[in-house]
Design a protein around this motif. Structure first.
Motif, PDB file in Angstrom:
ATOM      1  N   SER A  54     -94.906-115.566  36.875  1.00 33.16           N
ATOM      2  CA  SER A  54     -95.059-114.761  35.668  1.00 33.16           C
ATOM      3  C   SER A  54     -93.879-113.843  35.410  1.00 33.16           C
ATOM      4  N   GLU A  56     -93.098-110.600  32.642  1.00 31.11           N
ATOM      5  CA  GLU A  56     -93.836-109.727  31.731  1.00 31.11           C
ATOM      6  C   GLU A  56     -92.952-108.624  31.166  1.00 31.11           C
ATOM      7  N   HIS A  67     -96.947-111.532  28.366  1.00 30.01           N
ATOM      8  CA  HIS A  67     -97.122-112.167  29.677  1.00 30.01           C
ATOM      9  C   HIS A  67     -96.761-113.643  29.494  1.00 30.01           C
ATOM     10  N   ASN A  80     -99.708-114.420  26.844  1.00 29.50           N
ATOM     11  CA  ASN A  80    -100.849-113.538  26.665  1.00 29.50           C
ATOM     12  C   ASN A  80    -100.352-112.095  26.615  1.00 29.50           C
ATOM     13  N   ASN A  81    -101.287-111.183  26.470  1.00 33.29           N
ATOM     14  CA  ASN A  81    -101.021-109.758  26.583  1.00 33.29           C
ATOM     15  C   ASN A  81    -102.172-109.129  27.355  1.00 33.29           C
ATOM     16  N   LYS A  82    -102.012-107.877  27.730  1.00 31.23           N
ATOM     17  CA  LYS A  82    -103.056-107.166  28.475  1.00 31.23           C
ATOM     18  C   LYS A  82    -103.033-105.716  28.031  1.00 31.23           C
ATOM     19  N   SER A  86    -107.444-105.359  30.076  1.00 30.65           N
ATOM     20  CA  SER A  86    -108.082-106.616  29.666  1.00 30.65           C
ATOM     21  C   SER A  86    -107.063-107.550  29.011  1.00 30.65           C
ATOM     22  N   TYR A  87    -107.060-108.788  29.486  1.00 28.53           N
ATOM     23  CA  TYR A  87    -106.196-109.792  28.878  1.00 28.53           C
ATOM     24  C   TYR A  87    -106.773-110.240  27.544  1.00 28.53           C
ATOM     25  N   GLU A  90    -105.574-116.469  25.652  1.00 30.01           N
ATOM     26  CA  GLU A  90    -104.388-117.219  26.046  1.00 30.01           C
ATOM     27  C   GLU A  90    -103.900-118.118  24.921  1.00 30.01           C
TER      28      GLU A  90
END
Length: 163
Positions: A54, A56, A67, A80-82, A86-87, A90
């Motif tokens: 990964s 980021e 991500h 993705n993001n967080k 919380s993610y 996807e």
């Protein structure tokens, strides 16, 4: 020079994946900024179990603005993001034919409403920003496997694009 470059001969500036590596910048990544991750070698061989390499972009509140997860076992790249732990949902592209050379370069171009992700100078994904603040650090991590990229990777950050 308007960028920070992490090179092999400056050990403290390399990003290595033994654990999650984080490099905090002295500024936030505003529209026009570019982050370039480069490895001298990409390892395409599928591992025997789930893998996750990964990269980021992280904001000061530890939200992940972007991500990028290379998963050779699943033959996909996940974006993705967080936010607030919380993610989000996807977004996936197939890994097939993405890395076409022995080395690998992933470039992220920061725009106002999205990130443009290029691999080896080809755009592979437009990822809409979904919350969190402007990133001020970059991370590199590997879970459950050998890394997809030769260790260490080099990271170059250009604050803004040239006029």
């Amino acid at each position: 020079r308007p960028h920070v470059c992490y090179r092999r001969h400056h050990r403290a500036r390399d990003l290595r994946p033994e654990r999650r590596r984080k490099k905090t910048l002295t500024y936030t990544l505003q529209p026009g900024a570019r982050v370039k991750f480069h490895s001298k070698k990409y390892f395409p061989t599928m591992p025997p179990m789930f893998d996750n390499t990964s990269l980021e972009l992280v904001d000061p509140a530890n939200n992940v603005a972007l991500h990028i997860s290379v998963r050779r076992y699943d033959q996909k790249i996940v974006f993705n993001n967080k936010v607030n732990g919380s993610y989000g949902e996807e977004e996936v592209i197939p890994l097939t034919d993405v890395f076409n050379y022995e080395d690998a370069t992933i470039e992220v171009i920061v725009q106002k409403k999205q990130f443009v992700i290029n691999v080896d100078d080809e755009t592979v994904k437009l990822f809409r920003k979904r919350g969190g603040g402007a990133a001020n650090s970059v991370t590199y991590s590997v879970t459950n496997s050998l890394p997809a990229f030769e260790d260490p990777i080099q990271v170059a950050v250009v604050k803004t694009a040239a006029p």
